[in-house]
Write a protein that holds these residues in place. Sequence first.
Motif, PDB file in Angstrom:
ATOM      1  N   GLN A 891       0.829  -1.206   0.000  1.00 18.63           N
ATOM      2  CA  GLN A 891       0.000   0.000   0.000  1.00 18.63           C
ATOM      3  C   GLN A 891       0.859   1.251   0.000  1.00 18.63           C
ATOM      4  O   GLN A 891       0.480   2.277  -0.548  1.00 18.63           O
ATOM      5  N   LEU A 892       2.014   1.161   0.623  1.00 12.21           N
ATOM      6  CA  LEU A 892       2.918   2.308   0.606  1.00 12.21           C
ATOM      7  C   LEU A 892       3.387   2.592  -0.811  1.00 12.21           C
ATOM      8  O   LEU A 892       3.589   3.748  -1.185  1.00 12.21           O
ATOM      9  N   VAL A 893       3.535   1.547  -1.610  1.00 13.24           N
ATOM     10  CA  VAL A 893       3.986   1.717  -2.993  1.00 13.24           C
ATOM     11  C   VAL A 893       2.856   2.232  -3.876  1.00 13.24           C
ATOM     12  O   VAL A 893       3.027   3.180  -4.649  1.00 13.24           O
ATOM     13  N   THR A 894       1.689   1.624  -3.766  1.00 12.27           N
ATOM     14  CA  THR A 894       0.589   1.967  -4.675  1.00 12.27           C
ATOM     15  C   THR A 894      -0.142   3.238  -4.282  1.00 12.27           C
ATOM     16  O   THR A 894      -0.612   3.971  -5.144  1.00 12.27           O
ATOM     17  N   ALA A 895      -0.274   3.511  -2.995  1.00 13.91           N
ATOM     18  CA  ALA A 895      -1.089   4.659  -2.571  1.00 13.91           C
ATOM     19  C   ALA A 895      -0.481   5.398  -1.395  1.00 13.91           C
ATOM     20  O   ALA A 895      -1.195   6.019  -0.625  1.00 13.91           O
ATOM     21  N   GLY A 896       0.835   5.330  -1.258  1.00 14.65           N
ATOM     22  CA  GLY A 896       1.471   5.926  -0.083  1.00 14.65           C
ATOM     23  C   GLY A 896       2.316   7.136  -0.365  1.00 14.65           C
ATOM     24  O   GLY A 896       3.215   7.458   0.430  1.00 14.65           O
ATOM     25  N   LYS A 897       2.052   7.817  -1.484  1.00 15.00           N
ATOM     26  CA  LYS A 897       2.866   8.997  -1.787  1.00 15.00           C
ATOM     27  C   LYS A 897       2.731  10.072  -0.715  1.00 15.00           C
ATOM     28  O   LYS A 897       3.700  10.723  -0.346  1.00 15.00           O
ATOM     29  N   ASP A 898       1.523  10.253  -0.238  1.00 15.31           N
ATOM     30  CA  ASP A 898       1.306  11.273   0.783  1.00 15.31           C
ATOM     31  C   ASP A 898       2.075  10.932   2.051  1.00 15.31           C
ATOM     32  O   ASP A 898       2.686  11.797   2.686  1.00 15.31           O
ATOM     33  N   LEU A 899       2.028   9.671   2.429  1.00  9.96           N
ATOM     34  CA  LEU A 899       2.732   9.237   3.628  1.00  9.96           C
ATOM     35  C   LEU A 899       4.235   9.410   3.462  1.00  9.96           C
ATOM     36  O   LEU A 899       4.931   9.866   4.390  1.00  9.96           O
ATOM     37  N   CYS A 900       4.755   9.061   2.307  1.00 13.40           N
ATOM     38  CA  CYS A 900       6.179   9.259   2.044  1.00 13.40           C
ATOM     39  C   CYS A 900       6.531  10.747   2.084  1.00 13.40           C
ATOM     40  O   CYS A 900       7.596  11.128   2.601  1.00 13.40           O
ATOM     41  N   SER A 901       5.659  11.572   1.544  1.00 16.11           N
ATOM     42  CA  SER A 901       5.910  13.018   1.590  1.00 16.11           C
ATOM     43  C   SER A 901       5.941  13.524   3.021  1.00 16.11           C
ATOM     44  O   SER A 901       6.758  14.380   3.373  1.00 16.11           O
ATOM     45  N   ASP A 902       5.068  12.998   3.858  1.00 13.96           N
ATOM     46  CA  ASP A 902       5.081  13.389   5.267  1.00 13.96           C
ATOM     47  C   ASP A 902       6.412  13.030   5.916  1.00 13.96           C
ATOM     48  O   ASP A 902       6.988  13.816   6.686  1.00 13.96           O
ATOM     49  N   LEU A 903       6.920  11.858   5.612  1.00 19.57           N
ATOM     50  CA  LEU A 903       8.183  11.427   6.202  1.00 19.57           C
ATOM     51  C   LEU A 903       9.346  12.265   5.680  1.00 19.57           C
ATOM     52  O   LEU A 903      10.261  12.617   6.438  1.00 19.57           O
ATOM     53  N   ILE A 904       9.325  12.578   4.392  1.00 24.32           N
ATOM     54  CA  ILE A 904      10.375  13.442   3.849  1.00 24.32           C
ATOM     55  C   ILE A 904      10.313  14.817   4.509  1.00 24.32           C
ATOM     56  O   ILE A 904      11.340  15.424   4.825  1.00 24.32           O
ATOM     57  N   THR A 905       9.114  15.298   4.725  1.00 18.91           N
ATOM     58  CA  THR A 905       8.955  16.583   5.410  1.00 18.91           C
ATOM     59  C   THR A 905       9.613  16.558   6.776  1.00 18.91           C
ATOM     60  O   THR A 905      10.352  17.471   7.155  1.00 18.91           O
ATOM     61  N   CYS A 906       9.345  15.505   7.524  1.00 21.52           N
ATOM     62  CA  CYS A 906       9.928  15.395   8.865  1.00 21.52           C
ATOM     63  C   CYS A 906      11.446  15.279   8.796  1.00 21.52           C
ATOM     64  O   CYS A 906      12.158  15.808   9.655  1.00 21.52           O
ATOM     65  N   LEU A 907      11.951  14.576   7.791  1.00 21.19           N
ATOM     66  CA  LEU A 907      13.404  14.439   7.642  1.00 21.19           C
ATOM     67  C   LEU A 907      14.049  15.795   7.370  1.00 21.19           C
ATOM     68  O   LEU A 907      15.044  16.160   8.011  1.00 21.19           O
ATOM     69  N   ILE A 908      13.492  16.539   6.437  1.00 22.52           N
ATOM     70  CA  ILE A 908      14.049  17.862   6.140  1.00 22.52           C
ATOM     71  C   ILE A 908      13.900  18.791   7.340  1.00 22.52           C
ATOM     72  O   ILE A 908      14.792  19.571   7.671  1.00 22.52           O
ATOM     73  N   ARG A 909      12.771  18.658   8.021  1.00 25.73           N
ATOM     74  CA  ARG A 909      12.557  19.507   9.197  1.00 25.73           C
ATOM     75  C   ARG A 909      13.582  19.203  10.279  1.00 25.73           C
ATOM     76  O   ARG A 909      14.007  20.090  11.023  1.00 25.73           O
ATOM     77  N   GLN A 910      13.988  17.960  10.365  1.00 23.45           N
ATOM     78  CA  GLN A 910      15.014  17.594  11.347  1.00 23.45           C
ATOM     79  C   GLN A 910      16.327  18.290  11.017  1.00 23.45           C
ATOM     80  O   GLN A 910      17.031  18.774  11.915  1.00 23.45           O
ATOM     81  N   TYR A 911      16.662  18.368   9.738  1.00 22.77           N
ATOM     82  CA  TYR A 911      17.869  19.095   9.349  1.00 22.77           C
ATOM     83  C   TYR A 911      17.735  20.574   9.689  1.00 22.77           C
ATOM     84  O   TYR A 911      18.660  21.203  10.207  1.00 22.77           O
ATOM     85  N   LEU A 912      16.582  21.138   9.364  1.00 13.99           N
ATOM     86  CA  LEU A 912      16.390  22.566   9.639  1.00 13.99           C
ATOM     87  C   LEU A 912      16.400  22.845  11.134  1.00 13.99           C
ATOM     88  O   LEU A 912      16.888  23.878  11.580  1.00 13.99           O
ATOM     89  N   GLY A 913      15.839  21.912  11.917  1.00 12.77           N
ATOM     90  CA  GLY A 913      15.850  22.099  13.365  1.00 12.77           C
ATOM     91  C   GLY A 913      17.251  22.105  13.937  1.00 12.77           C
ATOM     92  O   GLY A 913      17.526  22.761  14.942  1.00 12.77           O
ATOM     93  N   ASP A 914      18.150  21.374  13.304  1.00 15.89           N
ATOM     94  CA  ASP A 914      19.545  21.357  13.736  1.00 15.89           C
ATOM     95  C   ASP A 914      20.353  22.468  13.089  1.00 15.89           C
ATOM     96  O   ASP A 914      21.589  22.508  13.232  1.00 15.89           O
TER      97      ASP A 914
END
Length: 1443
Positions: A891-914
């Motif tokens: 499901q992450l592959v077929t319909a999980g783009k939004d979820l992946c985008s959320d995780l990428i957001t958090c990853l970038i935010r972690q860099y910005l927070g540091d």
Amino acid sequence: MVMLSNRSTPGGTAADFRSPNYLLEKSILNRSNALAQPSPQQQQASTGSRMQLSPEQLEVGARLVDVCLRSDRSFNDLRWKLKLQRTDVPTISGLADSDYPNLQSMGVELNEFVTSRRQPIPQELVDQFAHMQCNCAMGLFPEISRAWLTIDSDLFVWNYETNGDLAYFDGLPNAILKMALARPKAGVFHAHIHYILVVATAVDVALLGVSFSDESSQPVSPREFKRAEMHLVPEPLFKVPLDGAVVADIACTREGRIFLGARDGCLYEIDYQDKGWFRRHCKKINHSKGIISYLVPSLVTSTFGKDHPLVQMAIDETRHVLYTRTESGSIQVFNMGGDGRQMSKVSSMSAEAVQHYASSICQTMEPSNFRPIVHISPVGSTDSQVISLQAVTESGVRLYFSCYHPSPMDYAYTGADGSVDHQNAYDDGAPTKSQADVRPVTLRLVHVRLPPGLAASSTVARPMRVHLGYLPTDGYLFVTGVDEENDTLWAFSDANFPFQSDLMETLTQLPIRGRTWAIAEAGQDFDVQAYESVVARQSVNAVLPVRPPLTVYQHTEQPKQMIVLTAQGIHMIEQQRPVDLLRSLLLTHGADSREVGDFFALHRADHACAMCLIIMCASGAVNTQAADAALRAFFVYGGDPQMFFAPLTPNIPDANLDWSRNGSIAEWTHHMRSPLQASTPQQSPSMFANRQAQSPMGNRSLIGRQPYGDQQQPPMSPTAPEVKYSHRHNGMYAYFSRIVGQLWNMRVCIEKNNMIESAFLSEELAWLASQLTRLREAIDAHSLIPRPAYINTTVAVANQPVNIHSRMIGFMRADTVDSNAQQTRAQISKKHQVEAINEERQSLLCLYELVDRSAEVLSLWKILTDHQFHVIVAQLPVDIRRLLVDVPFSQLVTAGKDLCSDLITCLIRQYLGDRATTDAISERLRKACPGLYSSDDATVAKATELVQRARSMEECDAKAQLMEEALRMFKGVVQRIHLPTICLQFQDAHCYDKIVDLALCAAEKADPQHLALTVYKTPDSTAAESLPTRLLNSRMSCYGCVTDALDQLVDPSATALDARMTEQLATMYSEQMLNAVLSSTDELAHVAVFDWMLERSMSERMLKSKSPFLENYLQSRVEQGGGHRYLDLLWRFYEKQGRFLQAAQLLFKLAERHNTQTDLKQRLSYLSQAVMCAQSAPDANSVKNAEFLQELKDKLEVARIQNQTRDALKQINTRDSAAARDAIAKLNADLFDVTELYTQFAEKFDLPDVKLAIVHCAGHYEQELIEGLWKDIVDREAATGTHESSDVRSKRLSTKLLTLSKLYSNAPRYFPVDYLCRMLQRKSFECGFAPAWLPKTAQYLGISPALLLETLHKQYRSRDPLWKTNRQAQIHMMNTLLRIAGDFIESAMDFPVNERRSMATKCLDVIAGFVVELQTPTTGGELARLKQQFHEKQNVLERIVAS
């Protein structure tokens, strides 16, 4: 805070489950559900014209993957191949020729097992044999690639791969009998102790520490132990005495438990623990006899087991079960508990019992063939959920045991005739039972497999003198003795028959020089294999499911190496995978050879095509030739898709038809519905069988055949054409499903210690992503997806029926053949072939997209795993975290783009927070998963970084430059950002003008053709879902970011939250934003701001703006039924613009407009303002405008009368209050003319003062009417408050008269003074007013004393009976006249001389008459007083005349 993707239109709101705090920090790139654009390499591949696939189409591909996974799980359990449909009925195999087929006889002239190399024992060790005195032993430690040798008390360990790294230990005084390698228990030893070497001597057991280091003496990881240097700790960690027991075997578990099998028949455990405070404790536990081993002397206990020495132990790590074998062949079962930390004896079976049961099963065999048992091997749950143990006898007979009672589930899938429901019984899914639910309870013999050589046609001699066995991951090995110096290795494998319903094994015999001491599989570690490890992490203490056959996972590992240790050296036996055999055939014979064709027939073309893909995806220059040959074989034997038709007769399968995997190659196909005609689908066995899905080309069935018994009734009519996929198609889907098979339906996250962690290791993710990347590159490089097929449609088919399918069926009949039949049939056949090719192509496009997306998701997951996955996930909202824990990889592959985008957001935010730069991580994400994180995402991340840096800076040029650069970058990708969050970023940085700039840019990009403006100007309620309407909503959502920021600025409570924001700054920023919008050319932006201003009661600020769209806005709102509010604003706008005439006209319309919400007072105001505007117009003196002005004045005058009417109605009697309220409502809702006012209101409710105003306004004069109205007015006013004093009443009447005199005193006809004086004098007497009331009231009304005196005197002298006969009336009149004369006398000097003399003369004449009248003899009392006063006034008046 970071902005990466968005699932809505620009400026759209986020999903409902987003919390406000999360949205404040999160920004998502606006990416639609459509797929990412293909790379140039992909566009140049054979896929032809790439098209974007819908989520539904991707879901179809995912379902096909599920079908492949289900197919690969069929017949995996060993029980089914041994025909154990019911485990209470033992079975036998090995007698048929098909049980041990020969690959050479099938055209595959290759051996599955080959000796890769031989390694002699190091010469240093050979020299040591000369010093042996009493004992020698050898063995293998495959987990660290070491072999060991003991000579008496000396211990030698060396690396058998390099024949180097020889380690020597001579610190033990007693002869060494047995050794084993164990993992240390957790938390007992220091980290540098990697393994425990368990050394059993004749006296005790010593535990030696083992560590590894590299050439620089630095610690190494477990993966490097095989190549690192090995070190033994000089001093034993523990020593435990054996008390006379002689150790024959040692076994260790993964958790570090150490068991000893002694020749006294007892099972011992060496238990060591950390007691704390630098104390450790080690003891020996007897599990065979419990506490009696401590109470009974060892001499006595040894006699108990002297006839049953325990010589072998085997541990099933998948079930936590330990088996022991005695020298005589007896078997015992010990339960280590569901967690592997307990120990209890469960059951045992003597050698005699084994022989008896086996003989009863195989009654034609000599009982001596079933004993003695020389080796036992556990059968893990990954091989069978029922069979637990395999034993081999000296005659090569293999015995299979189960440690469970027969289960009711054994009968659940079994029919009355003994057949098995394959569709249900063969689906080995994820584990559902825990270890605690499936503990061993017994030991039963369930199957006997006879060795080769017993069949009548067998050319192989039966094995004899078997003395050692080994059960690798796939197959079985045992060793037979030829003589004292040579052995023979018998290698069995079913790898080339993975999906057969019977156990079919190939046999390879290899000569072994020297007596065999040990066999092990190279690289076998205590870690569970990759397939098991992924599942085990998902379900702790769960029974692992059955592993798929080697064909399914052969791409995950290299050919297995079997290590055979003899006194002469080491033999390395390589087991060739099926793909290795295919590679050898391709290189040796070529793709077009008979041998390759036989291989495809043996393994079925679908699976052989998947193996070709493995070869094509392999890297290295050596593989180039093999890859080219594999590519040719892929197309030569892969076939083409076909369209076929079902028969006209009922499709009743043959009763003897085997619906298992033993069918022909053609049965391994996929059937898809043709779009020509809808009908009930036929059933056909396939690797895509028993699965429904939607075709990527539309709503078409994807149902494979099932056994006839599963159908309700056979089809009685022709079905629609069906697509039969090619073997290439099936092979590609099969290979992809096997790459992702371990994780496709598994959850991607697990909860552990209140944290969410990745279910997969970084190394696993990297390997899987690389495999998928290679597959994608192979598809592109070799054009594995065909281009679209076309057919010449210019050739017409004569007399072609409407129903093509019916015509095709007709061509199948001999009686329908005509002269054009052959040509027409060929054309239709070609058309169907084209359709089949395009159907298959569409399916392969879905597969390509799945491959691409899966590779990107895996790459992203690896990056997240490398960056503290649990920390990143913790930033997500609770709802998303809960969703993440439950979502499977598919499901992450077929319909999980939004979820992946959320995780990428958090990853970038972690860099910005540091406060770290995002360049590196953005570049890595863009390369690893461009479909999830594109170059636009990197731009957004960099712009966000600039905003973050600017936020921490004071106001300066550097900050302004950073914000300008960030704005420029955001505007470049404005269609892909989540606008509200970006605007929040600018808001935090106090760059409010940038919010306007970005929002206007987003609106322009969303609607470059300005279609939304047409909807705004010409709204259509029926086009709510039209494109212009959606564009309008999109634009308004962009402008909403501006108004939201304005809300924050004008809301004191919101600005108070920002310590840097003052009231002055908030006002300045809001003015900046308003000016920026109102100076733009975006009309809809003006509209949004105007709406916001009106909601905030800022109409004055709006009217002061110089917006060129304000007039259009107000007019549009008026036309849309916006009400008088917008009309009111519009005339004020005209007035401020100096357009007075337009303002007056609009005010006039406002006043006359029927509206219940506008009262009469407001209408009067409109009219008054209209008059003023009309008078202020530059051309007010023109004829037309003068007429309009006069009309306004007339309307205003009538409106005032209407207002007077309304006021009068408010004072009406309560008995008519309901009617009065209705009348008042009418008067407020409209303006009436004078006639309507008179007839409908004044006359109806008898309102004399209103009537007077109406006739005055109308210019209508009737003396009698006028006098009557005045009388009614005075009478009604005098009658009011009769209970009050005369003074109060007289004052109220005076006030009323004064009010009316102001209205009518300038119109004598409507203000009849003579009549009023006479009427008021009479009313004064009747009401008992004071005589002075009328003179005083007349003075207020502006009536001259002379006129009043003359009028009253005439009234007195008239023939009115009241004044003639009524003495009191006469007295009241005289007092009134005296009051008039007295008032004159007091103010005489204020009159001019002539007027004074004239008035004095008139007074004297009136007084003279009254003096004469009062001279009568009867005068007295009040009259005498009056006479006296008259004389006094007369004297004074005479002096005034004389003066």
